[in-house]
Every structure is written in structure tokens, then in C-alpha cells.
Scaffold this motif. Structure first.
Motif, PDB file in Angstrom:
ATOM      1  N   UNK A  22       0.848  -1.187   0.000  1.00  0.00           N
ATOM      2  CA  UNK A  22       0.000   0.000   0.000  1.00  0.00           C
ATOM      3  C   UNK A  22       0.888   1.243   0.000  1.00  0.00           C
ATOM      4  N   UNK A  23       0.462   2.286  -0.711  1.00  0.00           N
ATOM      5  CA  UNK A  23       1.125   3.595  -0.692  1.00  0.00           C
ATOM      6  C   UNK A  23       0.035   4.650  -0.614  1.00  0.00           C
ATOM      7  N   UNK A  24       0.095   5.522   0.410  1.00  0.00           N
ATOM      8  CA  UNK A  24      -0.955   6.535   0.548  1.00  0.00           C
ATOM      9  C   UNK A  24      -0.451   7.704   1.389  1.00  0.00           C
ATOM     10  N   UNK A  25      -1.197   8.808   1.376  1.00  0.00           N
ATOM     11  CA  UNK A  25      -0.865   9.977   2.175  1.00  0.00           C
ATOM     12  C   UNK A  25      -1.123   9.708   3.645  1.00  0.00           C
ATOM     13  N   UNK A  26      -0.182  10.123   4.489  1.00  0.00           N
ATOM     14  CA  UNK A  26      -0.341   9.989   5.926  1.00  0.00           C
ATOM     15  C   UNK A  26      -0.474  11.331   6.593  1.00  0.00           C
ATOM     16  N   UNK A  31       2.997   7.235   3.341  1.00  0.00           N
ATOM     17  CA  UNK A  31       3.001   5.978   4.080  1.00  0.00           C
ATOM     18  C   UNK A  31       3.249   4.822   3.115  1.00  0.00           C
ATOM     19  N   UNK A  32       4.227   3.994   3.441  1.00  0.00           N
ATOM     20  CA  UNK A  32       4.538   2.772   2.712  1.00  0.00           C
ATOM     21  C   UNK A  32       4.194   1.604   3.630  1.00  0.00           C
ATOM     22  N   UNK A  33       3.452   0.641   3.112  1.00  0.00           N
ATOM     23  CA  UNK A  33       2.971  -0.445   3.959  1.00  0.00           C
ATOM     24  C   UNK A  33       3.118  -1.769   3.222  1.00  0.00           C
ATOM     25  N   UNK A  34       3.790  -2.726   3.858  1.00  0.00           N
ATOM     26  CA  UNK A  34       4.019  -4.047   3.275  1.00  0.00           C
ATOM     27  C   UNK A  34       3.464  -5.113   4.228  1.00  0.00           C
ATOM     28  N   UNK A  35       2.640  -6.001   3.694  1.00  0.00           N
ATOM     29  CA  UNK A  35       2.098  -7.099   4.480  1.00  0.00           C
ATOM     30  C   UNK A  35       2.673  -8.427   3.992  1.00  0.00           C
ATOM     31  N   UNK A  36       3.008  -9.308   4.930  1.00  0.00           N
ATOM     32  CA  UNK A  36       3.503 -10.649   4.614  1.00  0.00           C
ATOM     33  C   UNK A  36       2.850 -11.652   5.560  1.00  0.00           C
ATOM     34  N   UNK A 171       1.521 -10.128   9.015  1.00  0.00           N
ATOM     35  CA  UNK A 171       2.601  -9.344   9.604  1.00  0.00           C
ATOM     36  C   UNK A 171       2.716  -8.070   8.768  1.00  0.00           C
ATOM     37  N   UNK A 172       2.834  -6.925   9.420  1.00  0.00           N
ATOM     38  CA  UNK A 172       2.740  -5.643   8.719  1.00  0.00           C
ATOM     39  C   UNK A 172       3.919  -4.734   9.049  1.00  0.00           C
ATOM     40  N   UNK A 173       4.455  -4.091   8.019  1.00  0.00           N
ATOM     41  CA  UNK A 173       5.471  -3.043   8.166  1.00  0.00           C
ATOM     42  C   UNK A 173       4.844  -1.740   7.698  1.00  0.00           C
ATOM     43  N   UNK A 174       4.748  -0.758   8.579  1.00  0.00           N
ATOM     44  CA  UNK A 174       4.175   0.545   8.244  1.00  0.00           C
ATOM     45  C   UNK A 174       5.259   1.605   8.421  1.00  0.00           C
ATOM     46  N   UNK A 175       5.605   2.264   7.327  1.00  0.00           N
ATOM     47  CA  UNK A 175       6.665   3.274   7.337  1.00  0.00           C
ATOM     48  C   UNK A 175       6.096   4.591   6.822  1.00  0.00           C
ATOM     49  N   UNK A 176       6.189   5.644   7.623  1.00  0.00           N
ATOM     50  CA  UNK A 176       5.758   6.974   7.184  1.00  0.00           C
ATOM     51  C   UNK A 176       6.988   7.858   7.012  1.00  0.00           C
ATOM     52  N   UNK A 181      11.288  14.762   2.606  1.00  0.00           N
ATOM     53  CA  UNK A 181      12.129  13.878   1.810  1.00  0.00           C
ATOM     54  C   UNK A 181      11.988  14.283   0.338  1.00  0.00           C
ATOM     55  N   UNK A 182      13.103  14.723  -0.305  1.00  0.00           N
ATOM     56  CA  UNK A 182      13.004  15.280  -1.669  1.00  0.00           C
ATOM     57  C   UNK A 182      12.328  14.365  -2.675  1.00  0.00           C
ATOM     58  N   UNK A 183      12.639  13.078  -2.649  1.00  0.00           N
ATOM     59  CA  UNK A 183      12.087  12.188  -3.671  1.00  0.00           C
ATOM     60  C   UNK A 183      10.589  11.944  -3.457  1.00  0.00           C
ATOM     61  N   UNK A 184      10.086  12.224  -2.234  1.00  0.00           N
ATOM     62  CA  UNK A 184       8.672  12.034  -1.930  1.00  0.00           C
ATOM     63  C   UNK A 184       7.977  13.355  -1.611  1.00  0.00           C
ATOM     64  N   UNK A 185       8.517  14.453  -2.132  1.00  0.00           N
ATOM     65  CA  UNK A 185       7.912  15.760  -1.878  1.00  0.00           C
ATOM     66  C   UNK A 185       6.518  15.827  -2.510  1.00  0.00           C
ATOM     67  N   UNK A 186       5.707  16.770  -2.041  1.00  0.00           N
ATOM     68  CA  UNK A 186       4.375  16.960  -2.606  1.00  0.00           C
ATOM     69  C   UNK A 186       4.463  17.233  -4.101  1.00  0.00           C
ATOM     70  N   UNK A 187       3.651  16.530  -4.874  1.00  0.00           N
ATOM     71  CA  UNK A 187       3.637  16.724  -6.316  1.00  0.00           C
ATOM     72  C   UNK A 187       4.619  15.870  -7.079  1.00  0.00           C
ATOM     73  N   UNK A 188       5.488  15.148  -6.373  1.00  0.00           N
ATOM     74  CA  UNK A 188       6.485  14.320  -7.052  1.00  0.00           C
ATOM     75  C   UNK A 188       5.823  13.105  -7.693  1.00  0.00           C
ATOM     76  N   UNK A 189       6.343  12.697  -8.834  1.00  0.00           N
ATOM     77  CA  UNK A 189       5.892  11.468  -9.494  1.00  0.00           C
ATOM     78  C   UNK A 189       6.904  10.373  -9.193  1.00  0.00           C
ATOM     79  N   UNK A 190       6.435   9.298  -8.588  1.00  0.00           N
ATOM     80  CA  UNK A 190       7.335   8.228  -8.180  1.00  0.00           C
ATOM     81  C   UNK A 190       6.759   6.877  -8.599  1.00  0.00           C
TER      82      UNK A 190
END
Length: 220
Positions: A22-26, A31-36, A171-176, A181-190
Motif C-alpha cells: 500500500x502507498x498513501x498519504x499519511x 506511508x509505505x505499507x508491506x504485508x507478509x 505481519x505488517x510493516x508501516x513506514x511513514x 524527503x526530496x524524492x517524496x515531496x508533494x507533487x512528485x511522481x514516483x
């Protein structure tokens, strides 16, 4: 992205089998979220994260073919209560795509805790699976697509939706990551994907699973 039932070895290596990305605004940034290790496919025969494995978020700026930023999460052996130590390293530029690069330690803590530093917040642990899908309705959609028929929703109401994943856990990893962070600035395309890796006897790192393509192709 969520499609793990096609992996024949999923029940044997749930700790390394990516179920969802998952990738979404926090509140503070992206927010980057990985489930295993989903219980939905009975892959959670051993709870927790794989000790010594790497769980990595890969971030590409614009249309760059090589990732420019990697967040690497690693875990230690579980204690008697099942909790594990956890570290988060950031790797930038050429290091982001290099397994031998150590990166910079950003935060360290234990599963079940929120740890933070330098614009980062990290939480890891076991949760109820947040993914929602009604497989009965999916079958109806697929049948209509297969037969070239018109999809008739007149007899169906949203309050009749049934979550086929209800009761499953992951099992969940949640990273905000901060908006500073320049590469994830508002308006950035990633472009963002994730991977799990284990060490080989030769000292290399072998990818086990990767995830990043949207859910549309396995459904339709």
C-alpha cells in the motif's frame, strides 16, 4: 497490489511472501505499507518476520529505471514473547540498488512499538488484514467479462458486500516518510515496489518475492 494465492510456495515461506503493498498519504508524509505471512492461505505456520531477511521498499523518481531510494527493514530473532528487534536503513543514489551497501541507520526498536527519527515513523507487528474483497461479486464480474455480457448490478446493494478476507491476519510493516524527503515531496511522481530477500551461502542476497503491479491484471 494484492495477489499472493498464485505463489505455489506461499504456504511454505509465509514470512517472505508479500501479500500486499500500500502507498498513501499519511499525517506527516507518505506511508509505505508491506504485508507478509497471511493466514488467509495458511502460510503463517511460523509467526513473526524472518530473522536476518531483508524487507525493502524501492522508490524510483519520475521515470528513472533504477531506484534512487531504498528503505531496508530487518529483524532479529524473536524473544520468548515473540517480539523482535527491528532496524531501518536508508540507501540513496547508487547504494539504493546495491545489496552490499550498508546504508544509514535511521531508526531501531522492537516489533509492536512506534519508533521514529529524522522525519520517519515505523511500526511493525501483526494486524487484522486490511484488504477487503468480495470474491462472490468478483466471480460475477469475471463471468460477465468472460461472456461479453452486460454487468447487471440492479439486484445488488452495497450493504450486502461480504469481506472474503475477514478474520485473516498478516505481519505488517508501516513506514511513514516526511514530506521533507526530496524524492517524496508533494507533487512528485514516483514508482514504488517492494521485495523480500534472504542471504545465500556465498554472501549474496537472493530476492524471494516482489510486489508493485496494480491489482487489475490478476482480477481481470
Amino acid at each position: 497490489m494484492s495477489y499472493f494465492t498464485d505463489k505455489p510456495l506461499a504456504p511454505q515461506n509465509g514470512q517472505l511472501c508479500i501479500d500486499d503493498l500500500y502507498v498513501f498519504d499519511g499525517e506527516r508524509g507518505t506511508v509505505l505499507m508491506m504485508n507478509v505471512n497471511s493466514s488467509a492461505v495458511r502460510s503463517d505456520t511460523e509467526r513473526g518476520f524472518h530473522p536476518g531477511a531483508r524487507y525493502e521498499f524501492k522508490i524510483h523518481h519520475e521515470t528513472d529505471k533504477i531506484e534512487g531510494l531504498t528503505y531496508r527493514v530487518a529483524f532479529g530473532d524473536p524473544d520468548q514473547g515473540g517480539r523482535q528487534s527491528v532496524t531501518l536503513h536508508a540507501l540513496r543514489n547508487s547504494d539504493a540498488s546495491t545489496d552490499s551497501a550498508a546504508g544509514i541507520l535511521v531508526v531501531a526498536g522492537r516489533t509492536g512499538e512506534v519508533v521514529g527519527g529524522d522525519g520517519i515513523r515505523l511500526w511493525t507487528g501483526r494486524i487484522m488484514d486490511p484488504f477487503f474483497i468480495d470474491l462472490d461479486q468478483l466471480a460475477t464480474v469475471n463471468e460477465a467479462l468472460r461472456d461479453g455480457a452486460r454487468l447487471d448490478w440492479e439486484a445488488w446493494h452495497p450493504d450486502e458486500a461480504r469481506n472474503s478476507c475477514a478474520g485473516s491476519t498478516v505481519e505488517c510493516i508501516v513506514l511513514e516518510v516526511t514530506r521533507n524527503e526530496p524524492i517524496l515531496r508533494d507533487g512528485a511522481r514516483v514508482r514504488i515496489w517492494c521485495t523480500t530477500k534472504v542471504a545465500t551461502e556465498g554472501g549474496q542476497w537472493r530476492p524471494v518475492t516482489r510486489a508493485g503491479q496494480p491489482m487489475m491484471w490478476p482480477i481481470f
